[in-house]
Scaffold this motif. Sequence first.
Motif, short mmCIF file in Angstrom:
data_model
loop_
_atom_site.label_atom_id
_atom_site.label_comp_id
_atom_site.label_asym_id
_atom_site.label_seq_id
_atom_site.Cartn_x
_atom_site.Cartn_y
_atom_site.Cartn_z
N ALA A 102 76.20 20.11 0.07
CA ALA A 102 76.40 21.55 -0.06
C ALA A 102 75.12 22.14 -0.63
O ALA A 102 74.52 21.56 -1.55
N PHE A 103 74.71 23.29 -0.08
CA PHE A 103 73.41 23.86 -0.45
C PHE A 103 73.48 25.37 -0.59
O PHE A 103 74.31 26.03 0.03
N ARG A 104 72.56 25.89 -1.39
CA ARG A 104 72.31 27.33 -1.47
C ARG A 104 70.80 27.52 -1.42
O ARG A 104 70.05 26.64 -1.83
N THR A 105 70.38 28.67 -0.93
CA THR A 105 68.95 28.94 -0.85
C THR A 105 68.51 29.73 -2.08
O THR A 105 69.30 30.45 -2.69
N TYR A 106 67.23 29.58 -2.42
CA TYR A 106 66.65 30.38 -3.48
C TYR A 106 66.41 31.79 -2.95
O TYR A 106 66.21 31.97 -1.73
N PRO A 107 66.34 32.77 -3.82
CA PRO A 107 66.00 34.13 -3.36
C PRO A 107 64.60 34.14 -2.76
O PRO A 107 63.73 33.35 -3.15
N ARG A 108 64.38 35.04 -1.80
CA ARG A 108 63.05 35.14 -1.16
C ARG A 108 61.98 35.42 -2.23
O ARG A 108 62.19 36.22 -3.13
N GLY A 109 60.87 34.70 -2.12
CA GLY A 109 59.78 34.89 -3.06
C GLY A 109 59.88 34.06 -4.34
O GLY A 109 58.93 34.00 -5.10
N TYR A 110 61.02 33.40 -4.56
CA TYR A 110 61.20 32.59 -5.75
C TYR A 110 60.51 31.24 -5.55
O TYR A 110 60.65 30.61 -4.50
N THR A 111 59.75 30.82 -6.55
CA THR A 111 59.12 29.51 -6.51
C THR A 111 59.89 28.60 -7.45
O THR A 111 59.88 28.82 -8.67
N PRO A 112 60.56 27.58 -6.91
CA PRO A 112 61.35 26.69 -7.77
C PRO A 112 60.46 25.82 -8.65
O PRO A 112 59.32 25.54 -8.29
N PRO A 113 60.97 25.43 -9.82
CA PRO A 113 60.20 24.50 -10.65
C PRO A 113 59.99 23.19 -9.90
O PRO A 113 60.78 22.85 -9.02
N ASP A 114 58.94 22.49 -10.26
CA ASP A 114 58.63 21.23 -9.57
C ASP A 114 59.60 20.15 -10.03
O ASP A 114 59.32 19.41 -10.97
N ALA A 115 60.75 20.11 -9.38
CA ALA A 115 61.77 19.11 -9.71
C ALA A 115 61.89 18.15 -8.55
O ALA A 115 61.88 18.55 -7.40
N LYS A 116 61.99 16.87 -8.88
CA LYS A 116 62.14 15.88 -7.82
C LYS A 116 63.58 15.91 -7.32
O LYS A 116 64.51 16.25 -8.06
N PRO A 117 63.80 15.55 -6.04
CA PRO A 117 65.15 15.54 -5.52
C PRO A 117 66.02 14.51 -6.25
O PRO A 117 65.52 13.50 -6.74
N SER A 118 67.32 14.81 -6.32
CA SER A 118 68.22 13.93 -7.05
C SER A 118 68.40 12.59 -6.35
O SER A 118 68.68 11.60 -6.98
#
Length: 199
Positions: free
Chosen positions: A44-60
């Motif tokens: 299950a997924f959701r997208t980040y808002p346009r223009g948002y830069t996610p923190p550098d987190a490694k995939p689970s």
Amino acid sequence: GYGCWLSGIDVETQTLNQSYQEPFLAVVIDPKRTIAAGKVELGAFRTYPRGYTPPDAKPSEYQSVPLEKIQDFGVHAAQYYALEVSYFKSSVDAGLLERLWEQYWASTLAQSPLVANRDYMTQQIVDIAKKTKDANTEVLSTRVASYLAGAKRPEDNPLHKIILDCAKAVAEEAKGVSSQLIKSALFQQRLPSQDTDMS
């Protein structure tokens, strides 16, 4: 058989739906891995808002993505995030599943996972071979030490990813072999003798 992730089209569709219909989430089911593993492979997924830069987190969890899909996977991976998935089964669901089991239990037991998944397993082996060839070419074109040191984290190293792909394929095949052996023992099917001449 690609695992659960969103393509570029999926990301755009999800972003559009999230902007007009909240709460909204994308549900992805991998039918090939579901059959191979014997359990539902669901994301299950959701997208980040346009223009948002996610923190550098490694995939689970490492995703084994075929070589021809890896670019699409990597390009859009930072535009969405996975949600934790849990399952709930109501009494109605339990009754429905019980009826389905009653109807299809014989064919489920008769089916060999090794036969049912042979095309999927063959494709996994072909993909691992392609990834190994590409990694070999890359190693030969650079110095081995600088190649191995080039990855910031061990899990970024292509050879490490190939090992994970191999381990996943072996685990799925071992589960199929175990299932077949258990069925054979339970139903006393005659297994081919190991000392039979194969020539």
